[in-house]
Enzyme design. Sequence first.
Site, mmCIF file in Angstrom:
data_model
loop_
_atom_site.group_PDB
_atom_site.id
_atom_site.type_symbol
_atom_site.label_atom_id
_atom_site.label_comp_id
_atom_site.label_asym_id
_atom_site.label_seq_id
_atom_site.Cartn_x
_atom_site.Cartn_y
_atom_site.Cartn_z
ATOM 1 N N TYR A 11 0.849 -1.192 0.000
ATOM 2 C CA TYR A 11 0.000 0.000 0.000
ATOM 3 C C TYR A 11 0.886 1.244 0.000
ATOM 4 O O TYR A 11 1.517 1.586 0.986
ATOM 5 C CB TYR A 11 -0.925 0.040 1.224
ATOM 6 C CG TYR A 11 -1.913 -1.100 1.332
ATOM 7 C CD1 TYR A 11 -2.266 -1.872 0.226
ATOM 8 C CD2 TYR A 11 -2.522 -1.407 2.547
ATOM 9 C CE1 TYR A 11 -3.178 -2.915 0.326
ATOM 10 C CE2 TYR A 11 -3.438 -2.446 2.664
ATOM 11 C CZ TYR A 11 -3.753 -3.197 1.550
ATOM 12 O OH TYR A 11 -4.663 -4.226 1.667
ATOM 13 N N HIS B 293 -0.630 -12.075 1.030
ATOM 14 C CA HIS B 293 -1.598 -11.167 0.388
ATOM 15 C C HIS B 293 -2.251 -11.843 -0.827
ATOM 16 O O HIS B 293 -3.457 -11.770 -1.017
ATOM 17 C CB HIS B 293 -0.856 -9.894 -0.027
ATOM 18 C CG HIS B 293 -1.711 -8.682 -0.128
ATOM 19 N ND1 HIS B 293 -1.200 -7.414 -0.161
ATOM 20 C CD2 HIS B 293 -3.048 -8.528 -0.220
ATOM 21 C CE1 HIS B 293 -2.186 -6.532 -0.264
ATOM 22 N NE2 HIS B 293 -3.326 -7.199 -0.321
ATOM 23 N N SER C 106 -12.983 -4.785 2.360
ATOM 24 C CA SER C 106 -13.991 -4.002 1.609
ATOM 25 C C SER C 106 -15.400 -4.304 2.124
ATOM 26 O O SER C 106 -16.310 -4.607 1.349
ATOM 27 C CB SER C 106 -13.876 -4.256 0.096
ATOM 28 O OG SER C 106 -12.595 -3.919 -0.385
ATOM 29 N N PRO C 107 -15.603 -4.214 3.452
ATOM 30 C CA PRO C 107 -16.909 -4.553 4.027
ATOM 31 C C PRO C 107 -18.017 -3.575 3.628
ATOM 32 O O PRO C 107 -19.192 -3.896 3.773
ATOM 33 C CB PRO C 107 -16.648 -4.502 5.543
ATOM 34 C CG PRO C 107 -15.518 -3.541 5.693
ATOM 35 C CD PRO C 107 -14.644 -3.760 4.494
ATOM 36 N N LEU C 108 -17.599 -2.414 3.119
ATOM 37 C CA LEU C 108 -18.586 -1.433 2.643
ATOM 38 C C LEU C 108 -18.611 -1.420 1.119
ATOM 39 O O LEU C 108 -19.037 -0.435 0.502
ATOM 40 C CB LEU C 108 -18.233 -0.034 3.183
ATOM 41 C CG LEU C 108 -18.045 0.052 4.705
ATOM 42 C CD1 LEU C 108 -17.571 1.442 5.122
ATOM 43 C CD2 LEU C 108 -19.347 -0.303 5.424
ATOM 44 N N GLY C 109 -18.128 -2.510 0.527
ATOM 45 C CA GLY C 109 -18.112 -2.579 -0.944
ATOM 46 C C GLY C 109 -17.303 -1.441 -1.543
ATOM 47 O O GLY C 109 -17.706 -0.830 -2.531
ATOM 48 N N PHE D 192 -19.194 1.769 -1.859
ATOM 49 C CA PHE D 192 -20.400 1.794 -2.695
ATOM 50 C C PHE D 192 -21.679 1.526 -1.898
ATOM 51 O O PHE D 192 -22.729 2.144 -2.139
ATOM 52 C CB PHE D 192 -20.250 0.752 -3.813
ATOM 53 C CG PHE D 192 -21.462 0.636 -4.673
ATOM 54 C CD1 PHE D 192 -21.774 1.635 -5.587
ATOM 55 C CD2 PHE D 192 -22.308 -0.450 -4.562
ATOM 56 C CE1 PHE D 192 -22.915 1.549 -6.365
ATOM 57 C CE2 PHE D 192 -23.442 -0.541 -5.340
ATOM 58 C CZ PHE D 192 -23.746 0.456 -6.241
#
Length: 327
Positions: free
Chosen positions: A55, A123, A202-205, A208
């Site tokens: 990152y 990863h 990415s639990p919140l997409g 999105f």
Amino acid sequence: MQTRTLGSNLTVSAIGLGCMGMSEFYGPRDDSESLRVLARAVELGIDFFDTADMYGPHHNEELISCFLSSQKTKVRIATKFGIVRNPGEYQRSLDSSGHYARLACEGSLRRLGIEQIDLYYVHRVNPETPIEETMEGLVQLVKEGKIAHIGLCEVSDETLRRAHAVHPVTAVQTEYSLWTRDVERTILPTCKELGIGFVPYSPLGRGFLTGRFQENADFGEGDFRSNLPRFSEQAMDTNRRIAEVIGDIAALKSCTPAQLSLAWLLSKGDNIVPIPGTKRLRYLEENAAAASIKLTTDEQQKLEAAIARLPVIGERYTPEGMKGVNA
Ligand SMILES: NC(=O)c1ccc[n+]([C@@H]2O[C@H](COP(=O)([O-])OP(=O)(O)OC[C@H]3O[C@@H](n4cnc5c(N)ncnc54)[C@H](OP(=O)(O)O)[C@@H]3O)[C@@H](O)[C@H]2O)c1
């Protein structure tokens, strides 16, 4: 903030903090604000930070190190190796060899300024390297005290079982949210069976599901998401409906769509610790508060049924990115 235990003994806050976007992929960075977010996270009881050597490379680990140097509270650091990138380039290759694990681990320890990584993930698994070889390299690092726990990202069920036979895997980290539920088929049941924790990324997409991004143009210049199939203009025309339904159900529950999305994940198993990503205080506080929102079984089922009626258009990665998942 409640805690949860990954594997047999890695106890962390029920909601962690994804730090990736503080360095790249989701628009401009602001280190001062990110440092405030890290400090506030600790005040809120969030003690599980997620980063990776790739990152920023290596801005994200360095940013966290800067924060840790002024910090007395113990924070659990999860970092990752296996995606090889040069600073300033997006071109990447995979290396999950034991030899590279050692090199990468030593680099992460140096950049983070810590003596032990709490949770060290592969990863992406390079299919040309047998997972047993990767695990043996990691077990050596455990024996030397350089890492405390081993995790795997985006692995197949078979790879997970083979890895766990070499040494206990503490956590699997794979994308999981209301619109990405592939892990429910085999990975989540296997984690339950083997006593492995699960960390939805990415639990919140990728933002999105919060309803914030309505069309492709809402992602700024150079935002990684604008090239993902699910966020093409055409896909978003249909996918937008998913965020609307989550918004409607969240309003009935008197919470925000982000909180509903996180509360739903927490309701899917007590071995699950989502790591929503943000570089803003407002979102951090909103997301942390989701840990105390409970969904009844009836609410969970109604939410799932409402989303299941809607199609999801587009893969979550480009064809090249999809090659690295379920490996
Ligand atoms: N293992 C892997 O391959 C992998 C892949 C991707 C991510 N991850 C890890 O998982 C973490 C989380 O995933 P992610 O960052 O991709 O996606 P995410 O958590 O689903 O979403 C992050 C996005 O949502 C926005 N956001 C956060 N909270 C919000 C709220 N309450 N309301 C509105 N918007 C909100 C953030 O905005 P701002 O940026 O404006 O704050 C950001 O754009 C990452 O930080 C990273 O550590 C791992």
